[in-house]
Enzyme design. Structure first.
Site, PDB file in Angstrom:
ATOM      1  N   ASN A 190       0.818  -1.204   0.000  1.00 50.99           N
ATOM      2  CA  ASN A 190       0.000   0.000   0.000  1.00 50.99           C
ATOM      3  C   ASN A 190       0.858   1.263   0.000  1.00 50.99           C
ATOM      4  OD1 ASN A 190      -1.973   1.924   0.266  1.00 50.99           O
ATOM      5  ND2 ASN A 190      -3.132   0.831   1.802  1.00 50.99           N
ATOM      6  N   ASP A 191       1.402   1.612   1.148  1.00 50.25           N
ATOM      7  CA  ASP A 191       2.145   2.874   1.250  1.00 50.25           C
ATOM      8  C   ASP A 191       3.315   2.954   0.267  1.00 50.25           C
ATOM      9  OD1 ASP A 191       0.457   3.743   3.225  1.00 50.25           O
ATOM     10  OD2 ASP A 191       1.704   2.994   4.857  1.00 50.25           O
ATOM     11  N   VAL A 192       3.929   1.813  -0.046  1.00 44.33           N
ATOM     12  CA  VAL A 192       5.129   1.841  -0.885  1.00 44.33           C
ATOM     13  C   VAL A 192       4.826   2.153  -2.350  1.00 44.33           C
ATOM     14  CG1 VAL A 192       6.419   0.276   0.609  1.00 44.33           C
ATOM     15  CG2 VAL A 192       5.147  -0.647  -1.329  1.00 44.33           C
ATOM     16  N   VAL A 193       3.530   2.225  -2.718  1.00 44.71           N
ATOM     17  CA  VAL A 193       3.191   2.625  -4.084  1.00 44.71           C
ATOM     18  C   VAL A 193       2.315   3.880  -4.081  1.00 44.71           C
ATOM     19  CG1 VAL A 193       3.402   0.347  -5.169  1.00 44.71           C
ATOM     20  CG2 VAL A 193       1.245   0.988  -4.103  1.00 44.71           C
ATOM     21  N   ALA A 203       0.443   3.868   7.276  1.00 44.20           N
ATOM     22  CA  ALA A 203       0.616   5.280   7.608  1.00 44.20           C
ATOM     23  C   ALA A 203      -0.731   5.950   7.878  1.00 44.20           C
ATOM     24  CB  ALA A 203       1.350   5.996   6.482  1.00 44.20           C
TER      25      ALA A 203
END
Lengths: 95, 460
Positions: free
Chosen positions: B386-389, B427
């Site tokens: 999720n957050d990494v993209v 996050a």
């Protein structure tokens, strides 16, 4: 312990840490998990201290009991750590 | 005895060579073996100094420990490696405490000798680092296996309490060094350290675990180092500092990959306060896609990049992903994996999972190498990441993840996101990518949906 032997130990500490930084900075990210579990097994080197602590005659002293406790835990750390690292690395295959 | 010292020297050299061999994937397994031979030599060298009457119980302890260690090492699932590493790490930490306490008791209550300042300081350090490693690792272990919530646990005055505990610890240590380390002081010191370990890891959330585990790994090495100073033994210092350095480097890499400082991670509570602010933003409208349509997109693509995340581990979806990979390879679809450094719960977590699923490691590409390729890619398949993209990391200066290096998945022609529900990432922020015109959501359990996808694709 006298100050001379402390200095020698500090030399070892500084040089080994530096060497560690140099060697590990080059490990590719693919291997970070095995590196961590492998180094975790190495940290079980406390086993040396645990063995020495077991070296007390009789069961009466607390030292011996603590040594035996430390020994069991350190052995789990060492044996389990190396075994699981080997299990992981065995799976890394190139096409 | 000179022989013992020589054996310790050989063991140290083998540890160094073993770590060095970890630099290459081909040699890594032999490297681990070399390092374990080093350990064996260190153990033999120590046994040579042991009085023969103690040998029975020593062998018994070693047999028990080996059995437990081997059982766990061969039983553990690859998705649970972070937990196991934490647990073993904790054992290493408490072993250092026990050795230090044992040595202390021997000197003060059995042999009645005066401890010098150097030994006193070494014992205090060993207890401090070892105990924090132990309880910190145990909390990390419980958080990782869900026995306690993976969310940050925060309360008012948390940092103040930690600070006071630390000051009490320092005060008591200074007193002990100036006067005499006695049993009551060492009990107090141990208790404070154990408590500090718990309190410092509790506020740290699940997705920050890669940093915590790396740091605790480093601590366990430092604890071994401190024990080396107590025993005046070089092999402990060499091995301990190698581990200490390894943990620190991994910690740095993880922090950099999240664009956060170590202090920021350690203070904890990430993603809690920001959520409210972000909730006011415009709602993201997503487009859903069914399995059939997704299969057709795969069929029509000539290049695919999969972005795996912790969700893939939770769903145990790595094996169905492998099936998807094999199917695409058969159809001559170029198929790669993009690995973000903090994907998963420990450094390199995704690589181990995919290796377990028999995916060749040369298909797993690091972020820096693959980030330019996304714009030339037909289809990106995000599985449990999720957050990494989240493009907000590049476009929205208000976002808590702004500045974090991300995978440029949004640049691909089409993005399919396999996700259980519309829940937020760690996050606590909305993922802007999900609202992009080229992004399609494939809702459902990753393992089940991908299995269906594979079935559909086989029929096409």
């Amino acid at each position: 312990m006298n100050i001379e032997s402390l200095i020698i130990l500090l030399y070892v500490l500084v040089l080994a840490s530096y060497l560690g930084f140099e060697l590990i900075a080059k490990v590719p990210p693919t291997l970070h998990t095995p590196l961590m579990s492998g180094s975790n097994a190495i940290s079980g080197i406390t086993i040396v201290g645990a063995l020495l602590a077991c070296n007390e005659l009789g069961y009466t002293t607390l030292s011996k009991w603590l040594g035996m406790l430390a020994l069991v835990l350190a052995v789990i750390n060492v044996v389990g750590g190396y075994a699981v690292t080997d299990r992981m690395l065995k799976m890394f295959k190139k096409k | 005895m000179i022989l013992i010292q020589v054996l310790y020297l050989i063991a140290s050299v083998l540890f160094i060579i073993g770590i060095k061999m970890m630099n290459k994937t081909k040699e890594a397994r032999s490297g681990n073996l070399v390092s374990s031979v080093g350990m064996l030599i260190a153990i033999i060298a120590t046994l040579l100094q042991i009085n023969i009457v103690s040998i029975t119980e020593i062998l018994a302890c070693m047999a028990i420990g080996s059995a437990i260690g081997l059982y766990y090492a061969y039983k553990v699932e690859m998705t649970k490696i972070p937990e196991m590493v934490s647990l073993f790490n904790g054992f290493g930490g408490i072993a250092s405490v026990a050795v230090a306490a044992s040595d202390f008791w021997l000197k003060t209550n059995v042999n009645m000798v005066q401890m010098g300042i150097i030994i006193t300081i070494s014992i205090i350090l060993s207890v401090f680092i070892g105990a924090i490693t132990f309880t910190g690792s145990m909390v990390a272990f419980l958080k990782l296996n869900g026995k306690i919530t993976g969310n940050p646990i925060t309360f008012k005055g948390q940092h103040l309490i930690n600070l006071i505990l630390l000051l009490v610890f320092i005060g008591a240590s200074v007193f002990a060094v100036a006067n005499q380390l006695d049993t009551s002081i060492i009990i107090v010191l141990t208790a404070i350290s154990l408590l500090l370990g718990v309190l410092t890891v509790l506020p740290i959330g699940g997705a920050d675990m890669p940093v915590v585990i790396s740091l605790l790994n480093s601590y366990s090495g430092m604890a071994a180092c401190a024990t080396g100073f107590i025993l005046n033994n070089n092999v402990l210092i060499v091995a301990g500092s190698l581990v200490g350095a390894s943990g620190i480097i991994l910690t740095q890499i993880m922090c950099k990959a999240m664009n956060r400082s170590l202090i920021n991670v350690l203070l904890g509570g990430f993603g809690q306060t920001i959520t409210k602010v972000e909730a006011d933003g415009p709602e993201i409208i997503v487009k859903e896609v069914g399995v059939e349509e997704a299969a057709m997109l795969f069929d029509g693509a000539s290049s695919v990049i999969v972005v795996p995340g912790y969700g893939m581990a939770v769903a145990q979806a790595q094996h169905v992903v492998r099936e998807l990979y094999e199917l695409c390879e058969k159809r001559n679809i170029e198929f790669k994996f993009a690995i973000h450094p903090v994907a998963g719960r420990m450094p390199g977590h995704m690589n181990v999972l995919l290796a377990e699923a028999n995916i060749p490691y040369d298909k797993l590409i690091e972020m820096e190498q693959i980030n330019d390729e996304f714009s030339n890619t037909d289809l990106v398949f995000v599985v449990g990441a999720n957050d990494v993209v989240n493009p907000a990391a590049q476009t929205n200066p208000k976002s808590p993840i702004y500045g974090m290096p991300i995978l440029n998945a949004s640049k691909a022609r089409t993005v399919i996101v396999s996700k259980r529900s519309m829940g937020k990432g760690y996050a606590g922020v909305e993922n802007e990518l999900f609202g992009y015109p080229n992004c399609l959501m494939l809702f459902g359990d990753a393992k089940q949906t991908i299995a269906k996808l594979v079935m559909e694709l086989k029929e096409l």
